[in-house]
Design a protein around this motif. Structure first.
Motif, PDB file in Angstrom:
ATOM      1  N   UNK A   1      18.789  39.601 -22.425  1.00 32.00           N
ATOM      2  CA  UNK A   1      19.407  38.327 -22.776  1.00 32.00           C
ATOM      3  C   UNK A   1      20.307  37.894 -21.631  1.00 32.00           C
ATOM      4  N   UNK A   2      20.115  36.670 -21.164  1.00 32.09           N
ATOM      5  CA  UNK A   2      20.959  36.097 -20.118  1.00 32.09           C
ATOM      6  C   UNK A   2      21.833  35.014 -20.738  1.00 32.09           C
ATOM      7  N   UNK A   3      23.100  35.066 -20.455  1.00 28.52           N
ATOM      8  CA  UNK A   3      24.000  33.993 -20.867  1.00 28.52           C
ATOM      9  C   UNK A   3      24.131  32.996 -19.714  1.00 28.52           C
ATOM     10  N   UNK A   4      23.801  31.752 -19.986  1.00 31.48           N
ATOM     11  CA  UNK A   4      23.809  30.700 -18.975  1.00 31.48           C
ATOM     12  C   UNK A   4      24.712  29.567 -19.448  1.00 31.48           C
ATOM     13  N   UNK A   5      25.510  29.043 -18.534  1.00 29.13           N
ATOM     14  CA  UNK A   5      26.469  28.000 -18.870  1.00 29.13           C
ATOM     15  C   UNK A   5      26.150  26.732 -18.087  1.00 29.13           C
ATOM     16  N   UNK A   6      26.258  25.582 -18.760  1.00 23.86           N
ATOM     17  CA  UNK A   6      26.057  24.298 -18.095  1.00 23.86           C
ATOM     18  C   UNK A   6      27.413  23.705 -17.743  1.00 23.86           C
ATOM     19  N   UNK A   7      27.547  23.284 -16.488  1.00 24.88           N
ATOM     20  CA  UNK A   7      28.820  22.830 -15.951  1.00 24.88           C
ATOM     21  C   UNK A   7      28.673  21.436 -15.365  1.00 24.88           C
ATOM     22  N   UNK A   8      29.721  20.626 -15.480  1.00 27.32           N
ATOM     23  CA  UNK A   8      29.686  19.291 -14.911  1.00 27.32           C
ATOM     24  C   UNK A   8      30.544  18.337 -15.703  1.00 27.32           C
ATOM     25  N   UNK A   9      30.773  17.172 -15.130  1.00 29.98           N
ATOM     26  CA  UNK A   9      31.611  16.169 -15.782  1.00 29.98           C
ATOM     27  C   UNK A   9      31.015  15.723 -17.116  1.00 29.98           C
TER      28      UNK A   9
ATOM     29  N   UNK B   1      23.485  45.244 -16.077  1.00 36.88           N
ATOM     30  CA  UNK B   1      24.242  45.243 -17.319  1.00 36.88           C
ATOM     31  C   UNK B   1      25.500  46.084 -17.124  1.00 36.88           C
ATOM     32  N   UNK B   2      26.592  45.628 -17.699  1.00 34.28           N
ATOM     33  CA  UNK B   2      27.856  46.358 -17.604  1.00 34.28           C
ATOM     34  C   UNK B   2      28.542  46.374 -18.957  1.00 34.28           C
ATOM     35  N   UNK B   3      29.169  47.483 -19.268  1.00 35.28           N
ATOM     36  CA  UNK B   3      29.905  47.576 -20.521  1.00 35.28           C
ATOM     37  C   UNK B   3      31.080  46.605 -20.482  1.00 35.28           C
ATOM     38  N   UNK B   4      31.248  45.844 -21.540  1.00 32.30           N
ATOM     39  CA  UNK B   4      32.332  44.888 -21.611  1.00 32.30           C
ATOM     40  C   UNK B   4      32.017  43.537 -21.009  1.00 32.30           C
ATOM     41  N   UNK B   5      30.783  43.383 -20.514  1.00 30.48           N
ATOM     42  CA  UNK B   5      30.356  42.101 -19.932  1.00 30.48           C
ATOM     43  C   UNK B   5      29.104  41.637 -20.650  1.00 30.48           C
ATOM     44  N   UNK B   6      29.117  40.384 -21.119  1.00 32.02           N
ATOM     45  CA  UNK B   6      28.011  39.872 -21.926  1.00 32.02           C
ATOM     46  C   UNK B   6      27.056  38.973 -21.151  1.00 32.02           C
ATOM     47  N   UNK B   7      27.211  38.909 -19.824  1.00 35.95           N
ATOM     48  CA  UNK B   7      26.326  38.066 -19.028  1.00 35.95           C
ATOM     49  C   UNK B   7      24.871  38.464 -19.154  1.00 35.95           C
ATOM     50  N   UNK B   8      24.624  39.769 -19.159  1.00 36.97           N
ATOM     51  CA  UNK B   8      23.272  40.304 -19.349  1.00 36.97           C
ATOM     52  C   UNK B   8      23.345  41.404 -20.398  1.00 36.97           C
ATOM     53  N   UNK B   9      22.470  41.320 -21.387  1.00 39.68           N
ATOM     54  CA  UNK B   9      22.374  42.364 -22.399  1.00 39.68           C
ATOM     55  C   UNK B   9      20.953  42.892 -22.449  1.00 39.68           C
ATOM     56  N   UNK B  10      20.826  44.183 -22.670  1.00 37.11           N
ATOM     57  CA  UNK B  10      19.509  44.796 -22.791  1.00 37.11           C
ATOM     58  C   UNK B  10      18.972  44.606 -24.197  1.00 37.11           C
ATOM     59  N   UNK B  11      17.657  44.407 -24.275  1.00 34.49           N
ATOM     60  CA  UNK B  11      17.021  44.237 -25.566  1.00 34.49           C
ATOM     61  C   UNK B  11      16.399  45.515 -26.059  1.00 34.49           C
ATOM     62  N   UNK B  12      15.220  45.396 -26.670  1.00 36.16           N
ATOM     63  CA  UNK B  12      14.575  46.555 -27.285  1.00 36.16           C
ATOM     64  C   UNK B  12      13.916  47.479 -26.272  1.00 36.16           C
ATOM     65  N   UNK B  13      13.631  46.958 -25.087  1.00 32.25           N
ATOM     66  CA  UNK B  13      12.994  47.790 -24.066  1.00 32.25           C
ATOM     67  C   UNK B  13      13.851  47.742 -22.811  1.00 32.25           C
ATOM     68  N   UNK B  14      14.929  48.515 -22.808  1.00 33.65           N
ATOM     69  CA  UNK B  14      15.940  48.404 -21.763  1.00 33.65           C
ATOM     70  C   UNK B  14      15.503  48.980 -20.427  1.00 33.65           C
ATOM     71  N   UNK B  15      14.391  49.724 -20.400  1.00 41.85           N
ATOM     72  CA  UNK B  15      14.019  50.408 -19.162  1.00 41.85           C
ATOM     73  C   UNK B  15      12.952  49.667 -18.368  1.00 41.85           C
TER      74      UNK B  15
END
Length: 212
Positions: free
Chosen positions: A8-16, A182-196
């Motif tokens: 899972x990738x968290x993506x943010x939209x930025x702009x005026x 992926x990093x613990x405490x960071x939600x930018x990337x999360x592993x799913x059912x097949x993390x490898x």
């Protein structure tokens, strides 16, 4: 069991405000367009999955941020937990183009030490007669920021999927290169059912048949 998604990738939209971030997201996630849209208050959430290559599904959690200054303290808290950002400006409004660097700088200051991939979006390409920013100018800005540039129109559904797919693919390639993980405490990337899938386990040593 069917694998819903590997990452899972968290993506943010930025702009005026009024550049069309919400319209882009609704077109991408729901396939609809509306000429009437209320300004985003704080942050809205959308989701869609992409099969980035055969057998590799990426779930996108998409954050639509408010462009108004009074919501800035709310939206900045979401920067750190994003792995990708779409920098959106309105091709018919030059001020929104001139503010892109400010958005990029603000986000970059909040995400350290994490890595975020960006893409520059020139929106409302269907309004060719009202255009105030040339493609050459936008491409020059994108090059100076080290990002790709795509022109889109939610109204005519031009390049909308391409924009999100390009950013998703860039993030995926950065993961394979080891620049994003992926990093613990960071939600930018999360592993799913097949993390490898990107990081296969090393081959286990064969058991010795020696009985000595």
């Amino acid at each position: 069991m069917e694998i819903l998604w590997q990452y899972q990738f968290r993506i943010i939209l930025l702009g005026d405000s009024t550049v069309g971030k919400s319209s882009l997201l609704k077109r991408f996630t729901d396939g609809v367009y509306s000429d009437v849209a209320d300004p985003t208050v704080g942050v809205d959430f959308y989701a869609r999955s992409l099969e980035i290559e055969p057998g590799v599904k990426i779930k996108l959690q998409l954050w639509d941020t408010a462009g108004q200054e009074r919501f800035r303290s709310i939206t900045t808290s979401y920067y750190r937990n994003s792995v990708g950002g779409l920098l959106v400006f309105d091709l018919t409004n030059r001020k929104t183009f001139e503010h892109v660097r400010e958005w990029h700088r603000e986000v970059s200051e909040h995400i350290r030490p994490y890595h975020m991939a960006f893409i520059l979006i020139g929106h409302k390409s269907d309004l060719a007669g009202e255009r105030k920013v040339t493609r050459e100018e936008a491409e020059k800005l994108a090059a100076s920021l080290g990002v790709r540039y795509v022109e889109t129109s939610a109204k005519s559904n031009s390049n909308v999927d391409r924009a999100f797919e390009t950013l998703t693919r860039d993030i995926y390639e950065l993961m394979k290169a080891g620049e994003i993980a992926t990093r613990e405490g960071w939600d930018g990337v999360k592993s799913g059912l097949n993390a490898k899938i990107l990081y296969p386990a090393e081959e286990e040593p064969r058991e010795s048949k020696c009985q000595c």
